[in-house]
Design a protein around this motif. Structure first.
Motif, PDB file in Angstrom:
ATOM      1  N   MET A 119      39.647  15.101 -33.418  1.00 47.34           N
ATOM      2  CA  MET A 119      40.921  14.920 -32.726  1.00 47.34           C
ATOM      3  C   MET A 119      40.652  14.279 -31.361  1.00 47.34           C
ATOM      4  SD  MET A 119      43.424  17.935 -31.269  1.00 47.34           S
ATOM      5  CE  MET A 119      44.202  18.585 -32.738  1.00 47.34           C
ATOM      6  N   LEU A 137      41.304  13.738 -27.752  1.00 48.01           N
ATOM      7  CA  LEU A 137      42.008  14.488 -26.705  1.00 48.01           C
ATOM      8  C   LEU A 137      41.616  13.873 -25.367  1.00 48.01           C
ATOM      9  CD1 LEU A 137      41.748  18.318 -27.500  1.00 48.01           C
ATOM     10  CD2 LEU A 137      43.824  16.948 -27.267  1.00 48.01           C
ATOM     11  N   ASP A 184      39.965  11.773 -22.821  1.00 48.82           N
ATOM     12  CA  ASP A 184      38.807  10.891 -22.960  1.00 48.82           C
ATOM     13  C   ASP A 184      37.639  11.585 -23.643  1.00 48.82           C
ATOM     14  OD1 ASP A 184      38.282  12.606 -20.932  1.00 48.82           O
ATOM     15  OD2 ASP A 184      37.663  11.080 -19.485  1.00 48.82           O
ATOM     16  N   ARG A 185      37.970  12.432 -24.628  1.00 46.27           N
ATOM     17  CA  ARG A 185      36.914  13.004 -25.474  1.00 46.27           C
ATOM     18  C   ARG A 185      37.482  13.298 -26.860  1.00 46.27           C
ATOM     19  NH1 ARG A 185      34.663  15.826 -20.784  1.00 46.27           N
ATOM     20  NH2 ARG A 185      36.015  14.377 -19.675  1.00 46.27           N
ATOM     21  N   TRP A 218      36.942  20.139 -34.788  1.00 47.65           N
ATOM     22  CA  TRP A 218      37.238  21.563 -34.970  1.00 47.65           C
ATOM     23  C   TRP A 218      36.554  22.096 -36.222  1.00 47.65           C
ATOM     24  CZ3 TRP A 218      39.342  23.375 -30.722  1.00 47.65           C
ATOM     25  CH2 TRP A 218      40.267  22.622 -30.003  1.00 47.65           C
ATOM     26  N   GLN A 229      28.846  18.855 -27.735  1.00 47.02           N
ATOM     27  CA  GLN A 229      28.573  20.135 -27.092  1.00 47.02           C
ATOM     28  C   GLN A 229      29.534  21.147 -27.676  1.00 47.02           C
ATOM     29  OE1 GLN A 229      27.786  22.232 -23.293  1.00 47.02           O
ATOM     30  NE2 GLN A 229      29.155  20.615 -22.645  1.00 47.02           N
ATOM     31  N   GLN A 248      32.772  19.351 -28.866  1.00 39.38           N
ATOM     32  CA  GLN A 248      33.398  18.286 -28.087  1.00 39.38           C
ATOM     33  C   GLN A 248      32.430  17.116 -28.017  1.00 39.38           C
ATOM     34  OE1 GLN A 248      34.581  19.939 -24.181  1.00 39.38           O
ATOM     35  NE2 GLN A 248      33.173  21.589 -24.706  1.00 39.38           N
ATOM     36  N   SER A 265      31.663  13.030 -26.624  1.00 39.40           N
ATOM     37  CA  SER A 265      32.077  11.952 -25.741  1.00 39.40           C
ATOM     38  C   SER A 265      32.628  10.816 -26.600  1.00 39.40           C
ATOM     39  CB  SER A 265      30.900  11.457 -24.921  1.00 39.40           C
ATOM     40  OG  SER A 265      30.014  10.744 -25.748  1.00 39.40           O
ATOM     41  N   THR A 286      24.465  12.231 -22.332  1.00 39.70           N
ATOM     42  CA  THR A 286      24.926  11.674 -21.060  1.00 39.70           C
ATOM     43  C   THR A 286      23.866  11.828 -19.965  1.00 39.70           C
ATOM     44  OG1 THR A 286      26.597  11.708 -19.328  1.00 39.70           O
ATOM     45  CG2 THR A 286      26.111  13.812 -20.384  1.00 39.70           C
ATOM     46  N   TYR A 307      24.711  11.589 -16.847  1.00 39.43           N
ATOM     47  CA  TYR A 307      25.518  11.758 -15.637  1.00 39.43           C
ATOM     48  C   TYR A 307      24.799  12.513 -14.520  1.00 39.43           C
ATOM     49  CZ  TYR A 307      28.516  14.060 -12.402  1.00 39.43           C
ATOM     50  OH  TYR A 307      28.996  14.556 -11.233  1.00 39.43           O
ATOM     51  N   PHE A 357      43.165  30.374 -26.138  1.00 38.55           N
ATOM     52  CA  PHE A 357      41.778  30.225 -26.581  1.00 38.55           C
ATOM     53  C   PHE A 357      41.155  31.582 -26.892  1.00 38.55           C
ATOM     54  CE2 PHE A 357      37.266  30.081 -25.101  1.00 38.55           C
ATOM     55  CZ  PHE A 357      36.750  29.255 -26.091  1.00 38.55           C
ATOM     56  N   PHE A 383      46.257  27.305 -29.849  1.00 34.63           N
ATOM     57  CA  PHE A 383      45.389  26.682 -28.840  1.00 34.63           C
ATOM     58  C   PHE A 383      45.232  25.174 -29.047  1.00 34.63           C
ATOM     59  CE2 PHE A 383      40.829  25.638 -27.810  1.00 34.63           C
ATOM     60  CZ  PHE A 383      41.022  25.509 -26.443  1.00 34.63           C
ATOM     61  N   ARG A 384      44.941  24.777 -30.292  1.00 34.27           N
ATOM     62  CA  ARG A 384      44.643  23.361 -30.526  1.00 34.27           C
ATOM     63  C   ARG A 384      45.844  22.456 -30.297  1.00 34.27           C
ATOM     64  NH1 ARG A 384      40.677  24.215 -35.814  1.00 34.27           N
ATOM     65  NH2 ARG A 384      39.424  25.808 -34.748  1.00 34.27           N
ATOM     66  N   LEU A 434      46.636  22.257 -26.570  1.00 33.69           N
ATOM     67  CA  LEU A 434      45.751  21.310 -25.860  1.00 33.69           C
ATOM     68  C   LEU A 434      46.179  19.878 -26.121  1.00 33.69           C
ATOM     69  CD1 LEU A 434      41.926  22.086 -26.077  1.00 33.69           C
ATOM     70  CD2 LEU A 434      43.459  22.319 -24.129  1.00 33.69           C
ATOM     71  N   ALA A 435      46.530  19.592 -27.376  1.00 32.12           N
ATOM     72  CA  ALA A 435      46.884  18.225 -27.739  1.00 32.12           C
ATOM     73  C   ALA A 435      48.204  17.814 -27.089  1.00 32.12           C
ATOM     74  CB  ALA A 435      46.965  18.088 -29.258  1.00 32.12           C
ATOM     75  N   ASN A 487      48.278  18.028 -21.132  1.00 27.42           N
ATOM     76  CA  ASN A 487      47.109  17.266 -20.695  1.00 27.42           C
ATOM     77  C   ASN A 487      46.201  18.167 -19.866  1.00 27.42           C
ATOM     78  OD1 ASN A 487      45.327  15.250 -20.141  1.00 27.42           O
ATOM     79  ND2 ASN A 487      46.555  14.419 -18.446  1.00 27.42           N
ATOM     80  N   LEU A 504      42.916  19.501 -20.961  1.00 27.87           N
ATOM     81  CA  LEU A 504      41.552  19.752 -21.439  1.00 27.87           C
ATOM     82  C   LEU A 504      40.512  19.829 -20.317  1.00 27.87           C
ATOM     83  CD1 LEU A 504      39.543  20.207 -23.722  1.00 27.87           C
ATOM     84  CD2 LEU A 504      39.368  17.741 -24.010  1.00 27.87           C
ATOM     85  N   VAL A 505      40.510  18.826 -19.433  1.00 27.88           N
ATOM     86  CA  VAL A 505      39.453  18.774 -18.420  1.00 27.88           C
ATOM     87  C   VAL A 505      39.561  19.972 -17.458  1.00 27.88           C
ATOM     88  CG1 VAL A 505      38.572  17.444 -16.464  1.00 27.88           C
ATOM     89  CG2 VAL A 505      39.111  16.290 -18.613  1.00 27.88           C
ATOM     90  N   LEU A 553      38.453  23.208 -19.121  1.00 24.02           N
ATOM     91  CA  LEU A 553      37.001  23.414 -19.208  1.00 24.02           C
ATOM     92  C   LEU A 553      36.454  24.053 -17.937  1.00 24.02           C
ATOM     93  CD1 LEU A 553      36.050  20.026 -20.918  1.00 24.02           C
ATOM     94  CD2 LEU A 553      35.977  22.309 -21.971  1.00 24.02           C
ATOM     95  N   LYS A 574      37.789  27.722 -17.702  1.00 25.98           N
ATOM     96  CA  LYS A 574      37.028  28.560 -18.631  1.00 25.98           C
ATOM     97  C   LYS A 574      35.627  28.849 -18.074  1.00 25.98           C
ATOM     98  CE  LYS A 574      35.452  26.792 -22.753  1.00 25.98           C
ATOM     99  NZ  LYS A 574      34.088  27.234 -23.097  1.00 25.98           N
ATOM    100  N   GLU A 582      34.350  12.555 -14.789  1.00 25.78           N
ATOM    101  CA  GLU A 582      33.210  11.742 -14.395  1.00 25.78           C
ATOM    102  C   GLU A 582      33.608  10.321 -14.018  1.00 25.78           C
ATOM    103  OE1 GLU A 582      30.387  11.472 -17.571  1.00 25.78           O
ATOM    104  OE2 GLU A 582      29.430   9.718 -16.706  1.00 25.78           O
ATOM    105  N   ARG A 583      34.682   9.812 -14.614  1.00 23.33           N
ATOM    106  CA  ARG A 583      35.015   8.403 -14.415  1.00 23.33           C
ATOM    107  C   ARG A 583      36.015   8.164 -13.299  1.00 23.33           C
ATOM    108  NH1 ARG A 583      35.359   9.230 -20.110  1.00 23.33           N
ATOM    109  NH2 ARG A 583      33.544   8.338 -21.150  1.00 23.33           N
ATOM    110  N   VAL A 640      33.527  17.055 -14.326  1.00 25.51           N
ATOM    111  CA  VAL A 640      33.344  17.254 -15.762  1.00 25.51           C
ATOM    112  C   VAL A 640      32.827  15.946 -16.343  1.00 25.51           C
ATOM    113  CG1 VAL A 640      34.468  17.892 -17.914  1.00 25.51           C
ATOM    114  CG2 VAL A 640      35.264  18.868 -15.740  1.00 25.51           C
ATOM    115  N   GLU A 658      31.186  13.242 -19.319  1.00 22.73           N
ATOM    116  CA  GLU A 658      31.788  12.787 -20.580  1.00 22.73           C
ATOM    117  C   GLU A 658      31.476  13.711 -21.743  1.00 22.73           C
ATOM    118  OE1 GLU A 658      30.265   9.060 -22.082  1.00 22.73           O
ATOM    119  OE2 GLU A 658      28.333   9.361 -21.136  1.00 22.73           O
ATOM    120  N   SER A 679      31.440  16.922 -21.309  1.00 24.63           N
ATOM    121  CA  SER A 679      32.117  18.157 -20.931  1.00 24.63           C
ATOM    122  C   SER A 679      31.222  19.172 -20.240  1.00 24.63           C
ATOM    123  CB  SER A 679      32.798  18.803 -22.150  1.00 24.63           C
ATOM    124  OG  SER A 679      33.635  17.854 -22.775  1.00 24.63           O
TER     125      SER A 679
END
Lengths: 349, 349
Positions: A172, A174, A176-177, A181, A195, A218, A220, A273, A275, B46, B58-59, B62-63, B66, B68-69, B72, B75, B125-126, B141, B143, B145
């Motif tokens: 899926m 989501l 930028d990743r 599942w 990861q 997840q 990249s 990565t 990074y 989650f 949860f899924r 998330l979808a 916005n 996700l980042v 993470l 969490k 990261e970007r 975060v 790429e 995660s």
């Protein structure tokens, strides 16, 4: 002895050949007289072995000729015990190029031995160097006239990572990743894609057998594009959707990184990565199981093939890689995805 | 329990306050009911503590949102044992800004205690971050995660280097450096300007007395401009000639570096080139004699005050500085030469 300028050459009459060439490897013989490059003449003036060139002593000679930066490198290599020659046509072997300033002979050898230790290119800290011209030995003179040497080589980019993977796992997209599942753990645990979303899913025992319990991973966008391209993952948005998202967040850099990623994977190397090291990827040549991972061996920076690097950025990359005991590798990637690999390291001549 | 979306908030009816806020620090009380940010709701989904929000698990949640980042990071901090709140107006103290995503409480504390451990800003990261907005704690975060935390502080930029120097020493502009011929050694040996042209000129004994024998010193253009500006050196080309040459080889970067250089010198700190570390300067706070020099303490990168940094470059700088046990400092320099100092380091919450 006294010299006289002839264009960019300094002529010193006989018996200069015996005194400077035969005994100490300076210049290019002209019978019993000697032709010197201006850098060599500057060094002989500096050492008071030559009294003047057209009436100029060392200081005026430096001020008149544009030799200071190359002089500093020449002097440094002489002080390290090397004989070296300016890489002029006819003065040294036939394989000189515009990118070489000095041909350095092994300690104890000279221009008459036909053996080369280093081909040195001199650059100032502020010059920009086309990455594709990086080769041999680079001597960078910083603004305070200290010299750093770099060695450029063609690295062997091959590994042995190889695992049987399932096909058609669903993913899926989501932001930028891409999240996979409840998929077979082999994707992460052995092939080292992505990861785990939940660290509790990771087996702690480092066993190569792995658990069959599905886990959520997840990935990249480069990982997902590679997996989708090979039919391993079917992303809801399609391979095109992943690539489109990649370009949206990274521009054409995404295509270059994807080419480098897939080339590395194709050679049995796992890119993850980079990074945390400021690079595109860190790489692992032989992954059996993530619970039993060695340190990554390389840092890879992916650059367009027409990119020019600044010596300062080079110094930063090489210093960092050295500090973490990894090899710094540049992947010069052209529009077709073809890659020219270079590795760069510090050198103490 | 079930929640329902109200704009960017998730409402969970009584007794959600008792269960999630009073006991575990989630959300913002609404009587016995509870308002959750979408990140908090995602975390409860989650953990299966919340069954659904408007029918979404949860899924799908998330979808649809916005989150996700930021999820993470939320969490990760929860897993590290912290309670934290989204930095919303009215939910946390009055000093929230757009640059803060989460207010994190000291371990064992919660939103009801009025104490803050970290103010965390989440960036991908970007993303590009205006350097002037760097403050508090940054959670990057990458790429794949993984999360890296950085702490931004205002460093104390003061040293104690102070030496009596001669005036009107003469210097010669040579390409992109300035040579001081036969000058008092105090300039190099104590005040640590430039580098000797001939290493044999350097006293090996590290004595603070120094020899009175004149030596020739090569200076960088920033050093020369500083010395000329103070009347210590009279360069043949004049201060203007030095500055002109500096701008010719470095553009306006030269003016910024010159401002940072002179500010550091004015505070008793000696800046030397940071080229080998990919930085503008490395600095020494207390120089008595070059024969008795401690390691430099800081790496300084000089940036325009409106510069934006990429998290990857930040990671590279901070990692390198950490590896060589120095503090990474950014000098954000505006057109008037005024400087805003920031130091950045890795943080493990």
């Amino acid at each position: 002895m006294y010299g006289s300028m002839e264009g960019d050459t300094v002529h010193v009459p006989a018996p200069a050949r015996e005194q400077f060439y035969d005994n100490r490897g300076y210049g290019h013989p002209r019978g019993d007289a000697l032709a010197l490059s201006s850098v060599e003449a500057a060094h002989l003036l500096f050492r008071d072995d030559l009294e003047a060139v057209d009436g100029m002593g060392f200081r005026s000679f430096l001020a008149t000729t544009n030799t200071l930066v190359r002089f500093l490198v020449y002097k440094d290599l002489r002080e390290r015990g090397f004989y070296l020659s300016p890489a002029r046509d006819g003065w040294v072997g036939s394989d000189t190029t515009d990118d070489v300033d000095f041909v350095v002979y092994p300690r104890g050898n000279g221009p008459w031995d036909g053996v080369t230790e280093y081909r040195v290119r001199v650059v100032g800290e502020r010059e920009s160097i086309p990455a594709s011209s990086l080769t041999g030995t680079l001597a960078v003179v910083d603004e305070e006239s200290e010299i750093t040497y770099f060695s450029v080589e063609t690295p062997d980019v091959t590994g042995s990572t190889d695992h049987d993977l399932p096909q058609d796992v669903s993913g899926m997209l989501l932001a930028d990743r891409v999240v996979l599942w409840d998929v077979p753990p082999v994707l992460y645990e052995n092939a080292f894609y992505g990861q785990p979303l939940d660290p509790r899913d990771t087996a702690d025992d480092g066993s190569a057998s792995g658990s069959a319990k599905p886990m959520s991973i997840q990935c990249s966008l480069v990982e997902a594009a590679h997996l989708a391209d090979r039919g391993i993952v079917r992303v809801d948005a399609g391979l095109d959707g992943v690539v489109e998202r990649g370009r949206a967040v990274e521009g054409e850099r995404f295509d270059r990184r994807r080419a480098a990623y897939s080339t590395l994977r194709g050679r049995g190397i796992v890119p993850k990565t980079g990074y945390k090291f400021g690079a595109d990827f860190r790489t692992y040549a032989n992954v059996e199981h993530v619970g039993d991972l060695d340190h990554s061996e390389q840092l890879v920076r992916v650059l367009p093939s027409d990119h020019s690097v600044s010596p300062r950025d080079l110094a930063l990359d090489v210093r960092l890689a050295h500090g973490v005991r990894k090899r710094m590798v540049f992947a010069l990637t052209d529009a077709t995805g073809a890659i020219d690999w270079r590795s760069i390291s510090r050198l103490t001549p």
